[in-house]
Scaffold this active site. Structure first.
Site, PDB file in Angstrom:
ATOM      1  N   ASN A   1      24.098   3.118  38.981  1.00  0.00           N
ATOM      2  CA  ASN A   1      23.615   4.131  39.919  1.00  0.00           C
ATOM      3  C   ASN A   1      22.104   4.108  40.006  1.00  0.00           C
ATOM      4  O   ASN A   1      21.399   3.877  39.016  1.00  0.00           O
ATOM      5  CB  ASN A   1      24.179   5.529  39.625  1.00  0.00           C
ATOM      6  CG  ASN A   1      24.032   5.998  38.196  1.00  0.00           C
ATOM      7  OD1 ASN A   1      24.026   5.208  37.273  1.00  0.00           O
ATOM      8  ND2 ASN A   1      23.912   7.299  38.012  1.00  0.00           N
TER       9      ASN A   1
ATOM     10  N   CYS B   1      25.730   5.470  44.124  1.00  0.00           N
ATOM     11  CA  CYS B   1      26.570   5.320  42.929  1.00  0.00           C
ATOM     12  C   CYS B   1      26.674   3.851  42.511  1.00  0.00           C
ATOM     13  O   CYS B   1      26.552   2.937  43.339  1.00  0.00           O
ATOM     14  CB  CYS B   1      27.981   5.807  43.205  1.00  0.00           C
ATOM     15  SG  CYS B   1      28.128   7.566  43.513  1.00  0.00           S
TER      16      CYS B   1
ATOM     17  N   GLU C   1      29.306   2.121  41.746  1.00  0.00           N
ATOM     18  CA  GLU C   1      30.395   1.367  42.380  1.00  0.00           C
ATOM     19  C   GLU C   1      29.953   0.786  43.714  1.00  0.00           C
ATOM     20  O   GLU C   1      30.215  -0.380  44.027  1.00  0.00           O
ATOM     21  CB  GLU C   1      31.615   2.274  42.629  1.00  0.00           C
ATOM     22  CG  GLU C   1      32.268   2.803  41.368  1.00  0.00           C
ATOM     23  CD  GLU C   1      31.662   4.116  40.875  1.00  0.00           C
ATOM     24  OE1 GLU C   1      30.442   4.339  41.061  1.00  0.00           O
ATOM     25  OE2 GLU C   1      32.405   4.912  40.295  1.00  0.00           O
TER      26      GLU C   1
ATOM     27  N   GLU D   1      19.227   6.502  41.417  1.00  0.00           N
ATOM     28  CA  GLU D   1      18.877   7.827  41.946  1.00  0.00           C
ATOM     29  C   GLU D   1      17.477   7.818  42.542  1.00  0.00           C
ATOM     30  O   GLU D   1      16.658   6.936  42.253  1.00  0.00           O
ATOM     31  CB  GLU D   1      18.995   8.874  40.820  1.00  0.00           C
ATOM     32  CG  GLU D   1      20.434   9.018  40.339  1.00  0.00           C
ATOM     33  CD  GLU D   1      20.623  10.099  39.280  1.00  0.00           C
ATOM     34  OE1 GLU D   1      19.621  10.674  38.794  1.00  0.00           O
ATOM     35  OE2 GLU D   1      21.792  10.367  38.939  1.00  0.00           O
TER      36      GLU D   1
ATOM     37  N   CYS E   1      32.903   6.601  47.060  1.00  0.00           N
ATOM     38  CA  CYS E   1      33.108   5.259  46.495  1.00  0.00           C
ATOM     39  C   CYS E   1      34.558   4.822  46.658  1.00  0.00           C
ATOM     40  O   CYS E   1      34.832   3.658  46.965  1.00  0.00           O
ATOM     41  CB  CYS E   1      32.706   5.221  45.020  1.00  0.00           C
ATOM     42  SG  CYS E   1      30.916   5.281  44.812  1.00  0.00           S
TER      43      CYS E   1
ATOM     44  N   CYS F   1      33.729   8.782  42.583  1.00  0.00           N
ATOM     45  CA  CYS F   1      33.622   9.842  43.598  1.00  0.00           C
ATOM     46  C   CYS F   1      34.389   9.445  44.864  1.00  0.00           C
ATOM     47  O   CYS F   1      34.747   8.278  45.070  1.00  0.00           O
ATOM     48  CB  CYS F   1      32.157  10.140  43.927  1.00  0.00           C
ATOM     49  SG  CYS F   1      31.409   9.006  45.109  1.00  0.00           S
TER      50      CYS F   1
HETATM   51  N1  THU Z   1      27.877   8.455  39.976  1.00  0.00           N
HETATM   52  C1  THU Z   1      28.229   7.145  40.023  1.00  0.00           C
HETATM   53  O1  THU Z   1      27.388   6.246  39.933  1.00  0.00           O
HETATM   54  N2  THU Z   1      29.540   6.857  40.157  1.00  0.00           N
HETATM   55  C2  THU Z   1      30.522   7.785  40.228  1.00  0.00           C
HETATM   56  O2  THU Z   1      31.665   7.433  40.462  1.00  0.00           O
HETATM   57  C3  THU Z   1      30.220   9.212  40.031  1.00  0.00           C
HETATM   58  C4  THU Z   1      28.784   9.566  40.100  1.00  0.00           C
HETATM   59  C5  THU Z   1      26.451   8.783  39.829  1.00  0.00           C
HETATM   60  C6  THU Z   1      25.823   9.397  41.030  1.00  0.00           C
HETATM   61  C7  THU Z   1      24.655  10.137  40.401  1.00  0.00           C
HETATM   62  O3  THU Z   1      23.582   9.219  40.240  1.00  0.00           O
HETATM   63  C8  THU Z   1      25.163  10.518  39.031  1.00  0.00           C
HETATM   64  O4  THU Z   1      26.291   9.701  38.767  1.00  0.00           O
HETATM   65  C9  THU Z   1      25.562  11.973  38.899  1.00  0.00           C
HETATM   66  O5  THU Z   1      26.436  12.332  39.906  1.00  0.00           O
END
Ligand code: THU
Length: 162
Positions: A62, A73, A75, A64, A115, A112
Site C-alpha cells: 500500500n 491498496c 492488491e 498512502e 480491490c 477491501c
Molecule cells: N489496505 C490495503 O492495502 N489492502 C486492503 O485490502 C485493505 C486496506 C490499506 C489501505 C490503507 O493504506 C491502509 O491499508 C488502511 O486502510
C-alpha cells in the site's frame, strides 16, 4: 413469497505447516513487500505477491498519501503492475499479508471491496480462477479458491450491456 437467490462462499483455514513450499514462499515475499509499504497515516502495512503463469512473482504494497483517497491498496498496486508489465500472463495465486494482524477465523485480513472488484475483472478474463491466501504478520492462513468466492453478486461488464 420472495424467491431466495443464494450464493454460498467459504474459506479454508490453514496453519503454515500445512502449506506447500510454493505458497509459503509467496507469503514470505508478500510479507517482505508489506515491510516496505508506505503507510505513515494508518500504520497498517499490507503486501501482496502474485504468482504468474510464467513463474514470475509481482509484488505490491500500500502507498498512502497526505491526500488520503489518492493512495492505493497493496492488491491494486500489485495487480496493476502485473497487468501493465505482463498483460498476457495468467495470475495463478495471490498472497496478501496485513502485517499488524494476527490472522485467524475471527480476524480475517480481507481485501477491501474496491480491490475485490479490480481483481474479479482480471479473473473473469482468464481461463483459471485466482487462488487467494490471506494472512497477517502472525497467525493462520485463510484460502479462497477464487476472487468470485470473495465477491458474490459482483458488478461486471455484463451489466453494461456491451
Ligand atoms: N489496505 C490495503 O492495502 N489492502 C486492503 O485490502 C485493505 C486496506 C490499506 C489501505 C490503507 O493504506 C491502509 O491499508 C488502511 O486502510
Amino acid at each position: 413469497m420472495a424467491k431466495e437467490i443464494k450464493r454460498e462462499v467459504s474459506l479454508l483455514l490453514y496453519t503454515t505447516s500445512e502449506l506447500t513450499t510454493q505458497v509459503k514462499d509467496l507469503i514470505s515475499q508478500a510479507k517482505e513487500a508489506a515491510q516496505k509499504a508506505r503507510a505513515p497515516y494508518s500504520g497498517f502495512q499490507v503486501g501482496a505477491a502474485l504468482l504468474l503463469s510464467d513463474g514470475s512473482i509481482v509484488l505490491g504494497n500500500n502507498q498512502e498519501n497526505a491526500a488520503y483517497p489518492a493512495g492505493l491498496c497493496a492488491e491494486r498496486v500489485a495487480f496493476f503492475s502485473a497487468k501493465a508489465n505482463k498483460p498476457e500472463a495468467i495470475i495463478l495465486k495471490v498472497a496478501i499479508v496485513a502485517l499488524k494482524m494476527n490472522a485467524n477465523e475471527h480476524n480475517i485480513p480481507a481485501p477491501c471491496g474496491s480491490c475485490r472488484q479490480v481483481m474479479s475483472e482480471y479473473e473473469s478474463e482468464q481461463p483459471e480462477p485466482i487462488e487467494v491466501y490471506l494472512t497477517g504478520g502472525t497467525g493462520d492462513v485463510l484460502m479462497s479458491s477464487s476472487i468470485e468466492n470473495l465477491l458474490p453478486f459482483k458488478f461486471s461488464s455484463d451489466q453494461l450491456g456491451n
